[in-house]
Structure formats: C-alpha cells, structure tokens
Scaffold this motif. Structure first.
Motif, PDB file in Angstrom:
ATOM      1  N   ARG A 148       2.064   5.529  -4.502  1.00 51.86           N
ATOM      2  CA  ARG A 148       2.470   4.240  -4.638  1.00 51.86           C
ATOM      3  C   ARG A 148       4.021   4.663  -4.457  1.00 51.86           C
ATOM      4  O   ARG A 148       4.574   5.520  -5.333  1.00 51.86           O
TER       5      ARG A 148
ATOM      6  N   SER B 253       2.524  -5.560  -5.459  1.00 51.47           N
ATOM      7  CA  SER B 253       2.079  -4.366  -5.741  1.00 51.47           C
ATOM      8  C   SER B 253       3.171  -3.444  -5.172  1.00 51.47           C
ATOM      9  O   SER B 253       4.065  -3.736  -4.133  1.00 51.47           O
TER      10      SER B 253
ATOM     11  N   ASN C 217      -5.299   1.773 -15.539  1.00 50.58           N
ATOM     12  CA  ASN C 217      -5.727   0.643 -14.714  1.00 50.58           C
ATOM     13  C   ASN C 217      -6.905   0.032 -14.935  1.00 50.58           C
ATOM     14  O   ASN C 217      -7.727   0.752 -15.261  1.00 50.58           O
TER      15      ASN C 217
ATOM     16  N   LEU D  10       1.282  -9.433 -10.820  1.00 53.07           N
ATOM     17  CA  LEU D  10       0.866  -7.954 -10.245  1.00 53.07           C
ATOM     18  C   LEU D  10      -0.619  -7.891  -9.851  1.00 53.07           C
ATOM     19  O   LEU D  10      -1.389  -8.444 -10.649  1.00 53.07           O
TER      20      LEU D  10
ATOM     21  N   ASN E 241      -3.009  -5.611 -10.759  1.00 53.21           N
ATOM     22  CA  ASN E 241      -3.111  -4.786 -12.107  1.00 53.21           C
ATOM     23  C   ASN E 241      -4.348  -3.536 -11.534  1.00 53.21           C
ATOM     24  O   ASN E 241      -3.875  -2.462 -12.357  1.00 53.21           O
TER      25      ASN E 241
ATOM     26  N   LYS F   3      -3.987  -1.888  -9.135  1.00 50.20           N
ATOM     27  CA  LYS F   3      -3.034  -1.317  -8.378  1.00 50.20           C
ATOM     28  C   LYS F   3      -1.778  -0.495  -9.139  1.00 50.20           C
ATOM     29  O   LYS F   3      -1.308   0.584  -8.929  1.00 50.20           O
ATOM     30  N   ASN F   4      -1.271  -1.405  -9.880  1.00 52.10           N
ATOM     31  CA  ASN F   4      -0.125  -1.004 -10.686  1.00 52.10           C
ATOM     32  C   ASN F   4       0.235  -2.124 -11.725  1.00 52.10           C
ATOM     33  O   ASN F   4       0.053  -3.276 -11.651  1.00 52.10           O
TER      34      ASN F   4
END
Length: 205
Positions: free
Chosen positions: A72, A92, A135, A177, A179, A181-182
């Motif tokens: 990321r 993301s 996550n 977001l 979530n 992924k981030n």
C-alpha cells in the motif's frame, strides 16, 4: 466476534498442507486430504460460502504455507494523503498483491501507476503488519501488509478497470474507506510517518 474457530480452521489447513507436501505414506496423504477438507467445511459452515468456493480460496496452494504480500502506497501533497476510489465507491491507498516476479518496491510503483496513473519513487517502509490483526473481515489465510511512503515524479490519472479516480484528503476528512484494505488507524499511521520525516522508525508486528 469470537474468531477462535477461524484460527483452528487456519491451523488445520496449514498442518494438512504441510503434511501433503512432506508426508510420504499414501495413507497419511488420505488423512491429510480429509483434514484439509474439514478445514474448508468449517469455513463454509460458519460463513455460508459455498464449499467449493471455500476450497478454492482456502485450499488452493501446495508447498509449505506462507502469508501473501500486499503493498500500500502512502503519497502526500499539501499534508493530504492520496486515495483511489474503488469500483464500489469506497476509497483506499493504491496497492495490491505483490506479483511473483516483482520486488516489494517494484510492485508498489507498479500498483500506483496502474491505479492512479502517477509515477512515483518508493522512499521508505512505514510498516509491515499482519492483516488479521488490523483489518476486517479476517481472512482464512495470512497476509502481510507493507505500507510504503512514496514521492510523486509526475503522471496523471488514466481510466482503468480497477479505480474510478483519485483525490487527496485531509486526515480529519477521510471518505468511506475500504476497511478490508486500509483502516482509519492505518491512514493515521501513514500521516504520522510522513510528518515524522527521517525520524520515523518502521513499525512491524
């Protein structure tokens, strides 16, 4: 939610996969195959994912089981962070699975180019995190997430099949977001790393 059952399923799958890799006895192989089947049945039963799909997701590898890698990229402009908009409308950090023929640095640069159209330099590792500790939803396999601080060289957004566009956001005004992924906490960590400059020390689980 108590995820202990998932930990058991993951461990059973890992033990079965190792046994199928290193075991020599044909009868032991049958037992390991059955243990692997049970682990997939546990996932299917608890998540209502069809059994065959659970097996494809969970029991599709050979060899000793290891985590997957996900990169990321954290890119800043005017103290705002760049996020790309996913096809489902969530946002993301640009990134994705590390391709087998690329290094972490190469993959980070590639993903940014594909998802935002920007050319970047990968400057510093912010963090290496065990995805299942940060996550949700928890995955049935291990993932190491590598957050990389990047600098922009140039480029512009190009229409693609993964993202709808990108924008820069203040930490206090983040959009909805993705979530899985981030998270907000992970974005905050990236801001802290950016603001700390050379004083930042890589975080890892």
């Amino acid at each position: 939610m108590n995820q202990k059952w998932l930990e058991w399923a993951i461990e059973l799958q890992s033990l079965a996969q190792a046994g199928l890799t290193y075991g020599k006895d044909v009868y032991d192989h049958e037992r390991y195959e059955r243990i692997r089947q049970i682990s997939a049945e546990m996932i299917a039963y608890k998540t209502e994912i069809p059994l065959e799909k659970a097996k494809d997701l969970f029991c599709n590898e050979t060899g000793y089981q290891t985590p997957k890698l996900d990169t990321r990229a954290a890119i800043f402009k005017d103290n705002k962070i760049l996020l790309v908009q996913e096809s489902n409308g969530t946002w993301s950090l640009p990134g994705g699975w590390v391709d087998v023929n690329l290094s972490v640095k190469e993959n980070t640069i590639k993903e940014v180019k594909e998802e935002s159209g920007l050319d970047v330099v990968a400057d510093k590792i912010i963090a290496i995190q065990d995805r299942n500790k940060h996550n949700f939803p928890v995955y049935a396999y291990g993932v190491c997430k590598i957050f990389v601080l990047c600098s922009v060289l140039g480029g512009e957004f190009v229409e693609n099949i993964e993202t709808l566009g990108f924008d820069y956001f203040d930490e206090s005004e983040l959009p909805n977001l993705a979530n899985e992924k981030n998270t907000k906490e992970q974005i905050a960590m990236c801001f802290e790393a950016y603001q700390s400059g050379k004083n930042w020390e890589t975080v890892f689980d």
